[in-house]
Structure formats: structure tokens, C-alpha cells
Design a protein around this motif. Structure first.
Motif, PDB file in Angstrom:
ATOM      1  N   ILE A  61      82.464  25.029  -3.878  1.00  0.00           N
ATOM      2  CA  ILE A  61      83.634  25.207  -3.035  1.00  0.00           C
ATOM      3  C   ILE A  61      84.546  26.230  -3.728  1.00  0.00           C
ATOM      4  CG2 ILE A  61      84.705  23.135  -4.063  1.00  0.00           C
ATOM      5  CD1 ILE A  61      85.300  24.444  -0.471  1.00  0.00           C
ATOM      6  N   SER A  62      84.856  27.316  -3.038  1.00  0.00           N
ATOM      7  CA  SER A  62      85.642  28.407  -3.613  1.00  0.00           C
ATOM      8  C   SER A  62      87.056  28.383  -3.047  1.00  0.00           C
ATOM      9  CB  SER A  62      84.984  29.759  -3.307  1.00  0.00           C
ATOM     10  OG  SER A  62      83.679  29.815  -3.868  1.00  0.00           O
ATOM     11  N   ASN A  63      88.026  28.249  -3.932  1.00  0.00           N
ATOM     12  CA  ASN A  63      89.433  28.236  -3.543  1.00  0.00           C
ATOM     13  C   ASN A  63      89.965  29.660  -3.611  1.00  0.00           C
ATOM     14  OD1 ASN A  63      92.066  27.356  -2.974  1.00  0.00           O
ATOM     15  ND2 ASN A  63      92.520  27.052  -5.154  1.00  0.00           N
ATOM     16  N   ILE A  64      90.466  30.165  -2.472  1.00  0.00           N
ATOM     17  CA  ILE A  64      90.971  31.538  -2.395  1.00  0.00           C
ATOM     18  C   ILE A  64      92.492  31.497  -2.459  1.00  0.00           C
ATOM     19  CG2 ILE A  64      90.917  33.711  -1.128  1.00  0.00           C
ATOM     20  CD1 ILE A  64      88.146  32.612  -1.974  1.00  0.00           C
ATOM     21  N   TYR A  65      93.045  32.182  -3.448  1.00  0.00           N
ATOM     22  CA  TYR A  65      94.491  32.219  -3.647  1.00  0.00           C
ATOM     23  C   TYR A  65      95.031  33.565  -3.173  1.00  0.00           C
ATOM     24  CZ  TYR A  65      98.930  32.701  -6.176  1.00  0.00           C
ATOM     25  OH  TYR A  65     100.239  32.917  -6.499  1.00  0.00           O
TER      26      TYR A  65
ATOM     27  N   ASP B 294      72.583  22.626  -0.852  1.00  0.00           N
ATOM     28  CA  ASP B 294      72.820  24.069  -0.843  1.00  0.00           C
ATOM     29  C   ASP B 294      73.839  24.511   0.212  1.00  0.00           C
ATOM     30  OD1 ASP B 294      72.462  26.634  -1.855  1.00  0.00           O
ATOM     31  OD2 ASP B 294      70.892  27.115  -0.408  1.00  0.00           O
ATOM     32  N   ILE B 295      74.940  23.754   0.332  1.00  0.00           N
ATOM     33  CA  ILE B 295      76.055  24.150   1.198  1.00  0.00           C
ATOM     34  C   ILE B 295      77.175  24.695   0.317  1.00  0.00           C
ATOM     35  CG2 ILE B 295      77.737  23.431   2.925  1.00  0.00           C
ATOM     36  CD1 ILE B 295      74.884  23.207   3.918  1.00  0.00           C
ATOM     37  N   HIS B 296      77.652  25.888   0.622  1.00  0.00           N
ATOM     38  CA  HIS B 296      78.811  26.461  -0.059  1.00  0.00           C
ATOM     39  C   HIS B 296      79.964  26.541   0.942  1.00  0.00           C
ATOM     40  CE1 HIS B 296      76.382  28.795  -3.376  1.00  0.00           C
ATOM     41  NE2 HIS B 296      76.005  27.548  -3.239  1.00  0.00           N
ATOM     42  N   GLY B 297      81.182  26.696   0.438  1.00  0.00           N
ATOM     43  CA  GLY B 297      82.325  26.817   1.334  1.00  0.00           C
ATOM     44  C   GLY B 297      83.510  27.476   0.662  1.00  0.00           C
ATOM     45  N   SER B 298      84.501  27.829   1.484  1.00  0.00           N
ATOM     46  CA  SER B 298      85.748  28.401   0.978  1.00  0.00           C
ATOM     47  C   SER B 298      86.918  27.636   1.564  1.00  0.00           C
ATOM     48  CB  SER B 298      85.857  29.887   1.337  1.00  0.00           C
ATOM     49  OG  SER B 298      85.973  30.054   2.742  1.00  0.00           O
ATOM     50  N   THR B 299      88.040  27.678   0.857  1.00  0.00           N
ATOM     51  CA  THR B 299      89.257  27.055   1.349  1.00  0.00           C
ATOM     52  C   THR B 299      90.424  27.983   1.050  1.00  0.00           C
ATOM     53  OG1 THR B 299      90.663  25.078   1.264  1.00  0.00           O
ATOM     54  CG2 THR B 299      89.600  25.742  -0.805  1.00  0.00           C
ATOM     55  N   SER B 300      91.331  28.114   2.035  1.00  0.00           N
ATOM     56  CA  SER B 300      92.483  28.983   1.881  1.00  0.00           C
ATOM     57  C   SER B 300      93.521  28.588   2.930  1.00  0.00           C
ATOM     58  CB  SER B 300      92.082  30.455   2.030  1.00  0.00           C
ATOM     59  OG  SER B 300      93.120  31.321   1.625  1.00  0.00           O
TER      60      SER B 300
END
Length: 399
Positions: A228-232, A202-208
Motif C-alpha cells: 500500500i503506497s501512501n502519496i503525500y 499480489d494486490i497493490h494499492g495507493s492512498t491519497s
């Protein structure tokens, strides 16, 4: 409008400016950087070449009170600086200025409305924070990505934000807890992948901040990260869209809408202002394929056109010419800084691990003379094993 920040938030921002400046100019380990806001600015910067006045100017510029920078003493504490700056800014808290770098690498101020920043943070909560318990930061909060995700988002979601030593290690992975949302960037995520240690459940994350490859996202998922959420987006526009899986298209954030759909050369969008104030249309800086009014995919960067000696010059054309040489793996091209000159410069990755750089440089100059106009030719060629990036993995200028 009421201020969207507290004095404590301003303290965090000033510390972040200090830490980033020290990291750029020294090799002091991150774990040794002070976080006590009761300490004087001078003591935090002691033993480094960083000038307190530069920190004062940066912080005061960010909060629209640059004239105050001359009255901020290095002998005063971070907390004192924050109180003085917050008191001035909170009287007119409509904007915050972030310092970003353009194609020349020169610092550029980008003034953003606090109403739009708050709107974006609310949208981030809606789209990204699914039953989260903590936000874990690995990014500086004085840049727009860190500011949105580690200052405003915790305030809106009423979640604690913790800042462990931002070094990709096994200790970092073991310190994560179920319900965490890790705010990071591709270079850091790739560092965690190299540890080859599974993530807790249950680890979530973002990358940008820089493009994140589908391979990186797939590797994180295979190591057990739940999402993992990729932010554009960009420093100039903030977030434009997001994806929760590398094989999914990007979703346009709800505060943007597509317009001028008949323009086949550019993809235009318009910000939906929370106060219904008309906004200037924005052309997305990449080649976009629209799958619906809200879903899209990025098909590559648009060519960057710059002025050299009064002529329009394509950076892509120059880079392609250089990479046509069989001994060149890749190439980046930029305008020189003002202190370097007024021509182009190139950073080249040779295919060989032990290249004859003198011979290769001569061949590349000859190649450019044969195929490029004078304004398109690099005046200086630098060699290296990887492109220069900053601490967040974002492309940066080189000497």
C-alpha cells in the motif's frame, strides 16, 4: 506539445464531473449512474437537481475553452461534448485546470501544465507500478489525483483501467485480481478493512487526498494486501513524496529537489521541469523532518493564518481554545463563506453521545470571550458526531 489525452479520456472526465455532481446533491445509488457516453447529458442528469450548464462550465473551464460552454446543449451526448471540447483544447493543450477547494470551501481553479502532469505520471509508473496488470479506480478522474492515476498512468503504462462500483464491500474485494493496483483514499480503505475479508494475493494499492494513518496501512497489510503506497502532496503541488510502508519515511519524488536547506522555519523544494524551465520555489505546507536530501517525515500541520476584519488570526489557536473544554473531543475551525459572513465558524465533536448542545454552545462562547480576541472567536458553532467529509474522505465545508 502533443495532447496528452484522447477524446475518450475527455469523455471519462465529463462523466466523472456528472457523477460527482449527482452524488453531492442526491442519494442515487452509484450503481445506477449512467456510463454510456452516447446518451445525452440531459438524460444522464434526469431526475436530479444538477443543471447541465454547470457541468458544461466545469468541463469547458478544465480544458481552457470556457466560452464554448454556452454552445453545449444538454440534448447532445457526452461523446459530442467531448469531441467539441477536445477539438478546442487540442489546439493549445499546454494546461489543464482542476477545481479544488481551499480553506474557505469555495471552488478554486488550479491551472497545471500538461508537461508537468505527464512527468508526474511517468514518475508514478516508475515508483509504484511493479508488474501490475490492471488499475482499479475508486476515485473521480476530474480531480488531479484521479486524473493522474486513472487517466494518464494507464495511458503511459498501457494498462487497462477498470471502474467497479466504488463502494467498500465484500463484492469489491472479491472482484480484485492478482496484479491489480487499486487507486483509492483512506475513507474507502477503512471501509474495506471493516469487511474483515482477506485480499487476494499480489494486490497493490495507493492512498491519497487525505492523511492515511499508519494503523490503516498496517491493517491493510495484515489483511493480505501486498503493498500500500501512501502519496503525500496537495491539490496545488501534485504529489510531493511517497512511502510503501507505514514505518518507512517518505521519499521525495524525483521531479522535486530540496533547496534553501538553511531555512529552519520552512522546507523549500523546487520542481525540476522536463523542459528545464525555472520554477517558483514551494514551501511544503507541513512541519518536515529531513532524514536526507530525498527522505523525510511529516511532523504535523503548520498553523493556518487567515484574515478576519483586517487582523491575522490563527485557526489553530481558536481550535485549541475550544478543545480545552473538558466536554469537547475535537474541533475544526474555518472562515465563513462569503454568503455566511466574514468571521470564523467552528465544528465541534462533543465527548458525550447525547450532549446538551445549547448549554455546551453557551459555555464555549463564554470560554472564547475569556481567552480570545474578538476576531479569533467563532461567530457560529455547529455540533456533530464526525467532521464533514466529501465522498473521498477529504475535509469539506459545512453549513
Amino acid at each position: 506539445m502533443q495532447p496528452i489525452l484522447s477524446i475518450n479520456d475527455v469523455c471519462k472526465v465529463i462523466l466523472s464531473i456528472c457523477h460527482s455532481a449527482v452524488q453531492e446533491q442526491t442519494s442515487i445509488p452509484l450503481r445506477k449512474l449512467a456510463t454510456d457516453t452516447s446518451r445525452s447529458v440531459a438524460s444522464i442528469l434526469e431526475g436530479t437537481p444538477v443543471l447541465p450548464q454547470l457541468i458544461a462550465v466545469h468541463a469547458a473551464t478544465m480544458f481552457q475553452c470556457v466560452a464554448l460552454s454556452e454552445s453545449l446543449s444538454a440534448d447532445d451526448s457526452i461523446a459530442h461534448w467531448a469531441n467539441v471540447i477536445y477539438d478546442a483544447w487540442s489546439k493549445h493543450p499546454a494546461t489543464i485546470t482542476f477545481i479544488t477547494s481551499g480553506s474557505t470551501g469555495n471552488p478554486t481553479p488550479q491551472k497545471l501544465e500538461t508537461a508537468l502532469l505527464w512527468q508526474e505520471a511517468q514518475e508514478l509508473q516508475r515508483t509504484l507500478l511493479c508488474e501490475r496488470k490492471r488499475i482499479v479506480s475508486t476515485v473521480p478522474c476530474h480531480h488531479v489525483y484521479g486524473f493522474l492515476f486513472t487517466i494518464l498512468l494507464p495511458n503511459i503504462a498501457e494498462l487497462p483501467c477498470v471502474t467497479p462500483v466504488p463502494f467498500p464491500s465484500r463484492a469489491f474485494i472479491r472482484g480484485l485480481e492478482a496484479g491489480d493496483f487499486v487507486v483509492s483514499f483512506p475513507l474507502f480503505w477503512n471501509g474495506l478493512i471493516k469487511q474483515d475479508l482477506p485480499f487476494s494475493a499480489d494486490i497493490h494499492g495507493s492512498t491519497s487526498t487525505a492523511p492515511c494513518s499508519p494503523k490503516t496501512m498496517h491493517n491493510l497489510l495484515s489483511l493480505g494486501i501486498a503493498r500500500i503506497s501512501n502519496i503525500y502532496g496537495s491539490s496545488e503541488t501534485g504529489g510531493l513524496g511517497y512511502q510503501h510502508h507505514p514505518d518507512s519515511p517518505l521519499s521525495l519524488f524525483a521531479f522535486w529537489r530540496r533547496i534553501r536547506c538553511d531555512d529552519i522555519e520552512n522546507s523549500w523544494i523546487e520542481r525540476v521541469h522536463p523542459l528545464n524551465i525555472t520554477q517558483t520555489a514551494v514551501a511544503i505546507p507541513d512541519h518536515i523532518e529531513w532524514l536526507s536530501p530525498e527522505l523525510f517525515s511529516v511532523k504535523g500541520r503548520k498553523d493556518k493564518i487567515v484574515q478576519v476584519g483586517g487582523m491575522n488570526v490563527s485557526l489553530l489557536k481558536t481550535a485549541e481554545c475550544i478543545t480545552n473544554h473538558p466536554d469537547v473531543l475535537d474541533c475544526a475551525v474555518r472562515l465563513m463563506r462569503l454568503d455566511e459572513g466574514n468571521r470564523l465558524k467552528a465544528f465541534v465533536l462533543p465527548r458525550s453521545s447525547e450532549p446538551d448542545t445549547a448549554a455546551l454552545r453557551a459555555e464555549l462562547y463564554q470560554l472564547c470571550r475569556a481567552h480570545l480576541r474578538p476576531a479569533e472567536r467563532p461567530k457560529k458553532i455547529t455540533f456533530g458526531t464526525q467532521f464533514p467529509v466529501n465522498a473521498m474522505g477529504k475535509a469539506k465545508d459545512w453549513d
